[in-house]
Design a protein around this motif. Structure first.
Motif, PDB file in Angstrom:
ATOM      1  N   GLY A 194       0.826  -1.200   0.000  1.00 35.37           N
ATOM      2  CA  GLY A 194       0.000   0.000   0.000  1.00 35.37           C
ATOM      3  C   GLY A 194       0.855   1.242   0.000  1.00 35.37           C
ATOM      4  N   TYR A 195       0.213   2.348   0.291  1.00 35.96           N
ATOM      5  CA  TYR A 195       0.885   3.648   0.292  1.00 35.96           C
ATOM      6  C   TYR A 195       0.644   4.294   1.653  1.00 35.96           C
ATOM      7  CZ  TYR A 195       0.428   2.671  -4.698  1.00 35.96           C
ATOM      8  OH  TYR A 195       0.468   2.073  -5.923  1.00 35.96           O
ATOM      9  N   GLY A 196       1.688   4.532   2.406  1.00 32.09           N
ATOM     10  CA  GLY A 196       1.524   5.116   3.732  1.00 32.09           C
ATOM     11  C   GLY A 196       0.512   4.295   4.521  1.00 32.09           C
ATOM     12  N   PRO A 197      -0.465   4.977   5.136  1.00 29.37           N
ATOM     13  CA  PRO A 197      -1.432   4.232   5.953  1.00 29.37           C
ATOM     14  C   PRO A 197      -2.467   3.464   5.126  1.00 29.37           C
ATOM     15  CG  PRO A 197      -1.948   6.572   5.935  1.00 29.37           C
ATOM     16  CD  PRO A 197      -0.696   6.415   5.137  1.00 29.37           C
ATOM     17  N   LEU A 198      -2.412   3.645   3.808  1.00 33.66           N
ATOM     18  CA  LEU A 198      -3.452   3.067   2.943  1.00 33.66           C
ATOM     19  C   LEU A 198      -3.038   1.680   2.462  1.00 33.66           C
ATOM     20  CD1 LEU A 198      -6.094   4.155   1.664  1.00 33.66           C
ATOM     21  CD2 LEU A 198      -4.706   4.849  -0.315  1.00 33.66           C
ATOM     22  N   GLN A 199      -3.758   0.641   2.912  1.00 39.25           N
ATOM     23  CA  GLN A 199      -3.449  -0.707   2.414  1.00 39.25           C
ATOM     24  C   GLN A 199      -4.259  -0.960   1.147  1.00 39.25           C
ATOM     25  OE1 GLN A 199      -3.073  -3.862   5.199  1.00 39.25           O
ATOM     26  NE2 GLN A 199      -2.954  -5.442   3.626  1.00 39.25           N
ATOM     27  N   ILE A 200      -3.572  -1.412   0.075  1.00 40.37           N
ATOM     28  CA  ILE A 200      -4.235  -1.632  -1.217  1.00 40.37           C
ATOM     29  C   ILE A 200      -4.335  -3.128  -1.529  1.00 40.37           C
ATOM     30  CG2 ILE A 200      -4.131  -1.184  -3.712  1.00 40.37           C
ATOM     31  CD1 ILE A 200      -4.650   1.360  -2.110  1.00 40.37           C
ATOM     32  N   LEU A 201      -3.265  -3.881  -1.314  1.00 39.55           N
ATOM     33  CA  LEU A 201      -3.282  -5.322  -1.614  1.00 39.55           C
ATOM     34  C   LEU A 201      -3.458  -6.097  -0.317  1.00 39.55           C
ATOM     35  CD1 LEU A 201      -0.314  -5.538  -4.193  1.00 39.55           C
ATOM     36  CD2 LEU A 201      -2.760  -5.152  -4.648  1.00 39.55           C
ATOM     37  N   GLY A 244      -8.672  -6.289 -14.061  1.00 36.74           N
ATOM     38  CA  GLY A 244      -9.239  -5.588 -12.913  1.00 36.74           C
ATOM     39  C   GLY A 244      -9.682  -4.208 -13.344  1.00 36.74           C
ATOM     40  N   ALA A 245     -10.715  -3.709 -12.699  1.00 39.66           N
ATOM     41  CA  ALA A 245     -11.231  -2.382 -13.037  1.00 39.66           C
ATOM     42  C   ALA A 245     -10.234  -1.313 -12.586  1.00 39.66           C
ATOM     43  CB  ALA A 245     -12.576  -2.176 -12.344  1.00 39.66           C
ATOM     44  N   ASN A 246     -10.534  -0.065 -12.888  1.00 38.22           N
ATOM     45  CA  ASN A 246      -9.757   1.067 -12.381  1.00 38.22           C
ATOM     46  C   ASN A 246      -9.564   0.947 -10.887  1.00 38.22           C
ATOM     47  OD1 ASN A 246      -8.956   2.937 -14.228  1.00 38.22           O
ATOM     48  ND2 ASN A 246     -11.024   3.779 -14.473  1.00 38.22           N
ATOM     49  N   SER A 247      -8.341   1.177 -10.412  1.00 39.03           N
ATOM     50  CA  SER A 247      -8.059   1.207  -8.976  1.00 39.03           C
ATOM     51  C   SER A 247      -8.156  -0.151  -8.288  1.00 39.03           C
ATOM     52  CB  SER A 247      -9.000   2.170  -8.234  1.00 39.03           C
ATOM     53  OG  SER A 247      -8.794   3.456  -8.699  1.00 39.03           O
ATOM     54  N   ALA A 248      -8.217  -1.242  -9.040  1.00 38.91           N
ATOM     55  CA  ALA A 248      -8.305  -2.578  -8.416  1.00 38.91           C
ATOM     56  C   ALA A 248      -7.012  -2.925  -7.691  1.00 38.91           C
ATOM     57  CB  ALA A 248      -8.599  -3.629  -9.487  1.00 38.91           C
ATOM     58  N   GLY A 249      -5.882  -2.342  -8.144  1.00 36.53           N
ATOM     59  CA  GLY A 249      -4.595  -2.635  -7.509  1.00 36.53           C
ATOM     60  C   GLY A 249      -3.584  -3.279  -8.443  1.00 36.53           C
ATOM     61  N   LYS A 250      -3.860  -3.269  -9.741  1.00 32.41           N
ATOM     62  CA  LYS A 250      -2.965  -3.943 -10.702  1.00 32.41           C
ATOM     63  C   LYS A 250      -1.565  -3.296 -10.721  1.00 32.41           C
ATOM     64  CE  LYS A 250      -5.721  -3.048 -14.208  1.00 32.41           C
ATOM     65  NZ  LYS A 250      -6.737  -2.232 -13.493  1.00 32.41           N
ATOM     66  N   THR A 251      -1.545  -1.976 -10.867  1.00 31.47           N
ATOM     67  CA  THR A 251      -0.243  -1.284 -10.911  1.00 31.47           C
ATOM     68  C   THR A 251       0.492  -1.463  -9.590  1.00 31.47           C
ATOM     69  OG1 THR A 251      -1.132   0.356 -12.426  1.00 31.47           O
ATOM     70  CG2 THR A 251       0.858   0.973 -11.249  1.00 31.47           C
ATOM     71  N   THR A 252      -0.253  -1.377  -8.509  1.00 34.19           N
ATOM     72  CA  THR A 252       0.365  -1.548  -7.184  1.00 34.19           C
ATOM     73  C   THR A 252       1.025  -2.920  -7.081  1.00 34.19           C
ATOM     74  OG1 THR A 252      -1.321  -0.089  -6.249  1.00 34.19           O
ATOM     75  CG2 THR A 252      -0.123  -1.495  -4.690  1.00 34.19           C
ATOM     76  N   LEU A 253       0.359  -3.947  -7.597  1.00 35.98           N
ATOM     77  CA  LEU A 253       0.939  -5.293  -7.542  1.00 35.98           C
ATOM     78  C   LEU A 253       2.222  -5.356  -8.383  1.00 35.98           C
ATOM     79  CD1 LEU A 253       0.948  -8.237  -6.679  1.00 35.98           C
ATOM     80  CD2 LEU A 253      -0.636  -8.741  -8.558  1.00 35.98           C
ATOM     81  N   ASP A 307       2.553  -3.015 -17.568  1.00 39.29           N
ATOM     82  CA  ASP A 307       1.428  -2.274 -17.008  1.00 39.29           C
ATOM     83  C   ASP A 307       0.631  -1.627 -18.137  1.00 39.29           C
ATOM     84  OD1 ASP A 307      -0.274  -1.279 -15.186  1.00 39.29           O
ATOM     85  OD2 ASP A 307       1.076   0.242 -14.381  1.00 39.29           O
ATOM     86  N   GLU A 308      -0.559  -2.117 -18.372  1.00 41.64           N
ATOM     87  CA  GLU A 308      -1.499  -1.575 -19.356  1.00 41.64           C
ATOM     88  C   GLU A 308      -0.857  -1.167 -20.689  1.00 41.64           C
ATOM     89  OE1 GLU A 308      -4.859   0.483 -18.283  1.00 41.64           O
ATOM     90  OE2 GLU A 308      -4.738  -0.024 -16.163  1.00 41.64           O
ATOM     91  N   PRO A 309      -0.360  -2.155 -21.431  1.00 44.12           N
ATOM     92  CA  PRO A 309       0.235  -1.814 -22.729  1.00 44.12           C
ATOM     93  C   PRO A 309      -0.746  -1.126 -23.672  1.00 44.12           C
ATOM     94  CG  PRO A 309       0.071  -4.218 -22.448  1.00 44.12           C
ATOM     95  CD  PRO A 309      -0.260  -3.587 -21.126  1.00 44.12           C
ATOM     96  N   GLU A 369      -4.058  -5.391 -17.458  1.00 43.20           N
ATOM     97  CA  GLU A 369      -4.852  -4.766 -18.526  1.00 43.20           C
ATOM     98  C   GLU A 369      -6.283  -4.513 -18.096  1.00 43.20           C
ATOM     99  OE1 GLU A 369      -5.415  -3.351 -21.271  1.00 43.20           O
ATOM    100  OE2 GLU A 369      -3.348  -3.191 -21.886  1.00 43.20           O
ATOM    101  N   GLN A 370      -6.853  -3.471 -18.695  1.00 37.61           N
ATOM    102  CA  GLN A 370      -8.292  -3.262 -18.554  1.00 37.61           C
ATOM    103  C   GLN A 370      -8.991  -3.755 -19.798  1.00 37.61           C
ATOM    104  OE1 GLN A 370     -10.011  -0.056 -16.830  1.00 37.61           O
ATOM    105  NE2 GLN A 370      -8.164   1.024 -16.271  1.00 37.61           N
ATOM    106  N   ASN A 371      -8.204  -4.005 -20.851  1.00 33.53           N
ATOM    107  CA  ASN A 371      -8.777  -4.351 -22.140  1.00 33.53           C
ATOM    108  C   ASN A 371      -8.836  -5.879 -22.274  1.00 33.53           C
ATOM    109  OD1 ASN A 371      -9.260  -4.822 -24.861  1.00 33.53           O
ATOM    110  ND2 ASN A 371      -8.230  -2.933 -25.474  1.00 33.53           N
TER     111      ASN A 371
END
Ligand code: ATP
Length: 233
Positions: free
Chosen positions: A12-19, A36-45, A159-161, A191-193
């Motif tokens: 995650g980022y700071g206090p924010l847990q994402i995965l 995964g949709a927008n903000s699902a955590g793909k880039t974070t992973l 990441d999202e080619p 990918e989102q596509n």
């Protein structure tokens, strides 16, 4: 044993847990799609896998070795490459971008590999001394792919080619990736596509930082959760 073994990964980022405990495998030479949709955590992973973000829980193993405490350059030396959405340095020439992609390799090997890639990407060869900023969006994406493939990574994290590309260029990217499948590089593509499913052996759908569905391509194609996420059905 898979080439990449991800177990219970938290980030995650700071206090924010994402995965929240991601389990995922990529076998040698396999193509795996991370949906995964927008903000699902793909880039974070992907950023956690390459080491740009700390892995706060769980483990990441590559070729049987724990890598989650290693710096990004150490992971790259072991054969992992990361292609971000941006992908290239706009002020550097095409040649310079490709040289950077092969930074850790002997020059002669990079030159050989670069020439082979130029045969695959004739548009880039024609503009090799021009800055990447002079390329079209589609050509820039091709350069991003050439830049990571020049190192012949064992695992390529993408990441999202398709981001920012018109459909005709998306098709080109899929074709180029399809033609590089089989040269031994395993691909993990966020990918989102859903068109990218045609390349995939298997895939994962992540949702709010958790794996919601995983399976072979046909299972994802038939999944209600994938349909809901992508088509709102
Ligand atoms: P997208 O397709 O939109 O890129 P994604 O699945 O790749 O989506 P992430 O970029 O991993 O999603 O984002 C997951 C969550 O993390 C989002 O809620 C996002 O706002 C948040 N996030 C991403 N980067 C940061 C950051 N640097 N600081 C704080 N929160 C962030």
């Amino acid at each position: 044993m898979a080439l990449l073994e991800v177990r219970g990964v938290e980030a995650g980022y700071g206090p924010l847990q994402i995965l929240w405990g991601i389990d995922l495998d990529v076998a040698a030479g396999e193509t795996v799609l991370l949906l995964g949709a927008n903000s699902a955590g793909k880039t974070t992973l992907l950023r956690t896998l390459i080491g740009l973000l700390p892995c706060r829980g769980g483990s990441i193993a590559f070729d049987g070795e724990r890598i989650d405490a290693l710096a990004p350059d150490q992971r790259i030396r072991r054969g992992i490459a990361f292609m971000s959405e941006l992908g290239v340095f706009p002020t550097l020439s095409i040649d310079e971008n490709i040289a950077l992609g092969g930074y850790f390799l002997p020059e002669a090997q990079v030159r050989r590999r670069r020439d082979a890639l130029f045969a695959l990407f004739p548009d880039l060869a024609a503009k090799r001394r021009q800055p990447a900023a002079s390329l079209s969006g589609g050509q820039r994406k091709m350069l991003g792919i050439a830049k990571v493939l020049v190192a012949q990574p064992r695992l390529l994290l993408m990441d999202e080619p398709s981001s920012g590309l018109a459909p005709v260029f998306v098709k080109q990217v899929i074709d180029v990736l399809g033609s590089s499948i089989g040269d031994g590089t395993a691909l993990l593509i966020a990918e989102q596509n859903v068109a990218f499913l045609e390349l995939a052996d298997r895939g994962y759908l992540i949702d709010h930082g958790r794996v919601r569905v995983s399976g072979a391509r046909a299972e994802l194609e038939a999944s209600d959760a994938v349909r809901e996420t992508y088509f709102g059905l």
